[in-house]
Design an enzyme around this catalytic site. Structure first.
Site, PDB file in Angstrom:
ATOM      1  CD  GLU A  38     128.300  38.284 -25.819  1.00  0.00           C
ATOM      2  OE1 GLU A  38     127.351  38.089 -24.892  1.00  0.00           O
ATOM      3  OE2 GLU A  38     128.788  39.201 -26.425  1.00  0.00           O
ATOM      4  CG  ASP A  51     134.498  45.427 -21.463  1.00  0.00           C
ATOM      5  OD1 ASP A  51     135.088  44.250 -22.005  1.00  0.00           O
ATOM      6  OD2 ASP A  51     133.357  45.666 -21.885  1.00  0.00           O
ATOM      7  CD  GLU A  90     127.793  48.512 -20.362  1.00  0.00           C
ATOM      8  OE1 GLU A  90     127.886  47.050 -20.826  1.00  0.00           O
ATOM      9  OE2 GLU A  90     127.067  49.337 -20.957  1.00  0.00           O
TER      10      GLU A  90
END
Length: 594
Positions: free
Chosen positions: A178, A311, A490
């Site tokens: 992150e 992902d 997304e």
């Protein structure tokens, strides 16, 4: 008014009679009659040619306006005639509406929580990720969006905060992944878009240097956490020595670009070594399990999916190839290998409408509780996170699947290889599915959906879903976690990419519908936006949190969807997984791996 068949007949007869009557007139006429008509026709033709030259899309845009949308064109069917130099003009009113939404979010955060990592718009408070203090997640995540939108006063105040108050001397544990994608990526993107403001490069280099110790492990895979103040990597006590595949494989774009602009290859070599480890650990299917052993650098038996923890591994295979302008074929090979595995093992069709979705492979447990890696169960579950993949597949089809250097908009059939055509079709169909999951009371997509399969035991029950459903959602009961919408980007990310690659107005129409739903159901009147806990409940109930990716990703992709296609063209920029644009470059650093 509705005409009867008789009235239609009479109108037609009358028109034909009039035409017949006109035909009795002598053809031609005097020069004074036809000369002005000829001049008018030539002037009209010149105007038409000039309009087409200025905007080749003018006629298709007028056709879209007349028909009402672009549903008349199926993007999964590749074009037979097309152009590679298509210009897509901005939809200024919609683009400016997105800017207004960003200002509504930013001004609330700036007033209530400036500098804090996260924002809670209902309680008008901020919070930080560690007790030692924050590192400006929201500020840095938003810098490049302000630059793109031309919000100069807001940007100048945010830059001043970075210059005067950003402090990495925090004795606290921050997530390696992150921190890389949001803070390092945000600083590097701001550096480029600000015409190389040295402040951002200085801060990015300081952060990267503090993070380098995460790679000091037995395998070379990075630790999942970094103590920025003490400068050492930290293992996650709850992970039993495991690291997320997506997290270790989604830090490469940022560190590689830093090496490129500083001419210091230490950052590049550390993250490239991670890719070498992953390549050497390849599973027979070409797919990636979601966990690896930090000590051994090998996959451990765990789920295989395109959702959380899986992902962005696939996303960055393609984007590393794009980042260095196709000069590193190892990433094209790894990407193509993975896409074949996904097509063979994960892409499925729903039972009724034959909707394309991606399933998950779950390892089965034996009688003694041992996980049997050779036995897998296919689960018809798809995270909202997966909705990035439709656009990614379409982009990959025009890059690794292209037979020509410059692919047309939309691509011609002859321009794509067999695998390129496969990935293009899968990408288009996945976007359709993701848009279908917005068919809720709020028009927003849930966090997780499940798809119907013949063995689900739901036949014969009342109010059956035909294709997909939110698991655990029951009228009158507390909504499950799966039912929430967290301001995620997304779907609009895929819509942006698909629009740039096709020019089809349909993708803009979908994006505008999503934006309007966010405005209607997630907007907090006093400022900011919030998660809603149930997409099928109106009026919506809010959770007191505004994710940083709203301003970094969701609103940025919506802005770009409606902006001119000359803004951040896809052949000049690659977006990191937090939507921070980085320039495509030819590398000067060469290693044996690439």
């Amino acid at each position: 008014m509705v005409d009867t068949q008789e009235s239609k007949k009479k109108k037609g007869q009358s028109k034909r009679a009039s035409t017949s009557k006109d035909q009795k007139k002598p053809p031609g006429g005097t020069a004074s009659n036809w000369a002005p008509k000829l001049l008018s026709a030539l002037a009209l033709l010149a105007a038409v040619l000039l309009a087409y030259r200025n905007d080749p899309n003018i006629f298709t845009n007028l056709l879209d306006l007349w028909i009402g949308s672009s549903d008349h064109w199926d993007a999964s069917q590749l074009a037979t005639t097309s152009r590679s130099d298509v210009h897509l003009p901005a939809d200024i009113p919609k683009r400016d509406a997105v800017v207004g939404a960003f200002k509504h979010a930013w001004h609330a955060y700036e007033k209530d929580a400036m500098g804090d990592d996260e924002y809670h718009p209902i309680s008008h408070k901020g919070s930080n990720l560690t007790q030692a203090g924050g590192i400006g997640y929201t500020v840095i995540d938003s810098l490049d969006t302000m630059l793109l939108m031309g919000l100069t006063p807001e940007y100048e105040r945010a830059r001043a905060w970075v210059a005067n108050k950003l402090n990495f001397e925090r004795d606290g544990n921050f997530n390696t992944f992150e921190t890389t994608i949001r803070v390092l990526g945000g600083l590097l993107s701001a550096y480029h878009l600000s015409h190389e403001d040295p402040l951002f490069l200085k801060k990015a280099t300081e952060l990267a240097d503090r993070m380098l110790p995460v790679f000091d492990t037995k395998s070379g895979l990075p630790n999942p956490m970094i103590n920025l103040g003490k400068g050492h990597g930290v293992t996650n006590e709850d992970s039993s020595g495991l690291v997320s595949t997506a997290e270790v494989a989604t830090i490469q774009l940022e560190f590689r670009y830093l090496s490129h602009i500083t001419n210091n290859d230490v950052y590049w070599r550390r993250v490239e070594n991670v890719m070498r480890i992953i390549k050497n650990a390849r599973l027979p299917s070409g797919l990636a399990a979601i966990f690896m052993s930090l000590a051994e650098g090998q996959y451990v038996t765990s789920a295989i999916r395109l959702g959380s923890r899986g992902d962005s591994y696939y996303e960055y295979l393609l984007k590393q190839y794009i980042q260095t302008d196709g000069t590193e074929p190892v990433y094209s090979d790894m990407y193509d290998d993975a896409m074949t595995g996904i097509d063979q093992h994960l892409i499925q069709k729903s039972t009724k409408a034959r909707m394309t979705y991606t399933a998950e492979l779950i390892p089965e447990q034996g009688r003694a509780g041992e996980v049997n890696g050779s036995s897998w169960r296919l689960t018809p579950k798809q995270d909202h996170l997966v909705c990035f993949f439709g656009g990614s597949l379409m982009l990959g089809a025009t890059r690794t699947g292209a037979l020509v250097q410059s692919v047309s908009i939309p691509p011609l059939d002859k321009e794509l290889s067999a695998t390129g055509k496969r990935d293009w079709k899968n990408g288009v169909e996945l976007i359709k599915t993701c848009m279908d999951t917005h068919d809720t009371a709020t028009g927003l997509s849930p966090e997780i959906v499940h798809f119907r399969i013949p063995s689900d035991g739901m036949d014969g029950k009342a109010n059956l879903p035909t294709d997909w459903y939110i698991k655990g959602a029951r009228p009158g009961e507390a909504p499950p976690y799966d039912a929430r919408y967290m301001l995620r980007p997304e779907t609009v990310e895929s819509l942006f990419i698909a629009y740039r690659l096709t020019g089809d107005q349909l993708y803009r129409d979908h994006g505008w519908n999503i934006f309007q739903s966010i405005e209607k159901h997630c907007r907090i009147a006093s400022g900011g936006y919030a998660t809603i806990v149930n997409v099928d409940e109106v009026p919506a109930r809010h959770e007191d949190k505004m994710e940083t990716f709203l301003m970094s990703e969701t609103l940025k992709y919506l802005y770009l969807l409606f902006d001119d296609s000359n803004t951040l063209p896809l052949d000049k920029f690659v977006f990191n997984t937090e939507a921070h644009p980085l320039p495509i470059f030819k590398p000067t650093i060469r290693t044996g791996f690439s």
